[in-house]
Structures are given as structure tokens and as C-alpha cells.
Design a protein around this motif. Sequence first.
Motif, PDB file in Angstrom:
ATOM      1  N   GLU A  91      18.655   7.933  -8.851  1.00 15.74           N
ATOM      2  CA  GLU A  91      18.359   9.370  -8.760  1.00 15.74           C
ATOM      3  C   GLU A  91      19.450  10.096  -7.977  1.00 15.74           C
ATOM      4  O   GLU A  91      20.117   9.535  -7.112  1.00 15.74           O
ATOM      5  CB  GLU A  91      17.014   9.598  -8.071  1.00 15.74           C
ATOM      6  N   ALA A  92      19.668  11.360  -8.306  1.00 15.54           N
ATOM      7  CA  ALA A  92      20.577  12.206  -7.535  1.00 15.54           C
ATOM      8  C   ALA A  92      19.893  12.593  -6.229  1.00 15.54           C
ATOM      9  O   ALA A  92      18.696  12.889  -6.206  1.00 15.54           O
ATOM     10  CB  ALA A  92      20.952  13.450  -8.331  1.00 15.54           C
ATOM     11  N   GLN A 107      27.374  13.180 -10.105  1.00 14.39           N
ATOM     12  CA  GLN A 107      26.118  12.842 -10.785  1.00 14.39           C
ATOM     13  C   GLN A 107      25.109  12.206  -9.846  1.00 14.39           C
ATOM     14  O   GLN A 107      23.919  12.171 -10.132  1.00 14.39           O
ATOM     15  CB  GLN A 107      26.385  11.909 -11.977  1.00 14.39           C
ATOM     16  N   ARG A 166      22.825  15.938  -5.676  1.00 10.99           N
ATOM     17  CA  ARG A 166      22.247  17.212  -6.129  1.00 10.99           C
ATOM     18  C   ARG A 166      22.547  18.350  -5.173  1.00 10.99           C
ATOM     19  O   ARG A 166      22.417  19.517  -5.524  1.00 10.99           O
ATOM     20  CB  ARG A 166      20.738  17.082  -6.324  1.00 10.99           C
ATOM     21  N   VAL A 185      28.992  20.710  -6.371  1.00 14.14           N
ATOM     22  CA  VAL A 185      27.548  20.679  -6.163  1.00 14.14           C
ATOM     23  C   VAL A 185      27.206  21.731  -5.117  1.00 14.14           C
ATOM     24  O   VAL A 185      28.053  22.084  -4.280  1.00 14.14           O
ATOM     25  CB  VAL A 185      27.060  19.289  -5.706  1.00 14.14           C
TER      26      VAL A 185
END
Length: 280
Positions: free
Chosen positions: A98-99, A121, A124, A224
Motif C-alpha cells: 500500500e502507498a 507509487q 501518498r 506527491v
Amino acid sequence: MSVISVERRHGAEAFDLRAVVDDDAAAHGTALLLHGFPQNASLWDGVLPGVRELGLRCVTVDQRGYSPLPQPTAIDAYRLDQLVADAVAVLDATTAGEAVLVVGHDWGAAVAWALAAYHPQRVRGLVAASVPHPGAFGAALRSDAEQKERSAYMRLLSDVERAERVLLDDDGRRLRAFFSGSTLSKDVVDGYVAPMLEPGRLRGPLAWYAAMDAQFAAVPPVRVPTVYLSADHDLAVGRRAVEECAEWVDAPYEHVALPGSHWIPDERPDAVVEAVRGLL
């Protein structure tokens, strides 16, 4: 919470990273928190309750050279790409791909910037405390007289054997001096310094400085959402590096200027939590 060992290797040397992971699932995902010099994962003790209340599962780690011995002995084991690879390995071991939100302070911020730049990737959002993007810091270090003066101490720290002697002399008096000008209590400072006084434990953290090279300043812009926290009485980072940080973020970006010293997570844990809240 669970304590896990993440197995790593550099050449023929095998070593472990110590990570602490919340056992419970959280509504809004995971936060990875990365400490800097001369601290350890306990840096985040004042931040974790607020981050958990936001619905995030927290992962903290004693980074390469900071976990109990044995740790790598070669200087090139502490290059930035190796430190980023450690962060990815911790994510692989704890997050099932998961991010995550990444929060870093000091050298931990440098690793967090590079992690976000090279592995977007996996990230987040980013909260960087005290140290700006390595590109901004590197440019200031090359050409800004103020930053050169502020960073003069790095010449000592990059000479591992000499720095070890100097910093450990007189029960770590000069190591404790890094926290001068802060509001940290003696007990808190002692908690950071005590592990470094054990034989051999300071060499890994010092090797981060010895391994710092052009790779550091070559980190590309991050893409990001990012919050950068700076302090108005930070003795290590000058105004130019702070102001130019925005040029290295190609995404939503907020700079929060705070009163206080370099040691933002200790002095202003509320500001770190608020930055995480903003990214959520």
C-alpha cells in the motif's frame, strides 16, 4: 504493537533493522516515520498518539546504523540509495504494497524526500521536518555562505574515527551539545545520547555523513503532496535552502514556518500531527 526485524545485507555483511508496527488495521492507511541524527525511533513518541487518532497505522524504524549491532561497517553502505532501499524493505515487510504517508525529520527527512522522488507509487504524501529537499539543501550548501557556515560541523562528522573520539569524550558532552538551544529536557536528551555511548554504536550514524556525496543533491523533484516544516531558530538549515524547497515539489505543497529549534518533532509534535491531518 509488534517489534519486527527486517533482514538486510550489504555485500557479505548481514544485519537487521528494528521496526515497531501497530497491530491494528486503521481507517486511513499507514504512516512510516523516519528519524535522523543523533536520535532513534523514540523521537516519534510525542507524535504517535495524534497520528493514530487520525486513523493511521504507524510504523517506526531504527534506521541503518542505529539498530543494535551488528550493523554495516563499510562507508558506502550508508549512501542515500541504500538508505532508501531500507525504507522500501520496511514497507515491503509491513504494508503489503500500500502507498503510505511518510514523515521524516533531519536525515530521516532526506530519506523521505528521496523515497518519494524515486518511489512515488509507494508514497501518498510526505511530511518533511527541518531538512528541505536535498536538491534545495545541496544547492545552498554549494553556493550560499550562510549555509556553508551552518554546515561546517559536517566536516567533523564525516571523519568517522575523529568524530567518534570527539563526540564521545567526557561522557558525550559534545554530542549532547547538538541539542543546545532546544527545549528538550535532560532526560530526553540522555535517552538519545545513551545508546550512542555504547562501544561502536556511533560509527553507523556518523557514516551517513561520510557517505554523503553528489547523489544527495541529485535527488529529483517529488511529485506527491508535501508539507515542509521549518523552524525559525534552526541552527543547521539556512533561509535560502528553506525558501528554495518549493522549487523541488511538483505537486500540492505547503511550507509551515514554526517557532523553535531544529528538533521539531520533540518541540512541536502538534505541528507534525496537523501536517499529517492536512495531507489526509
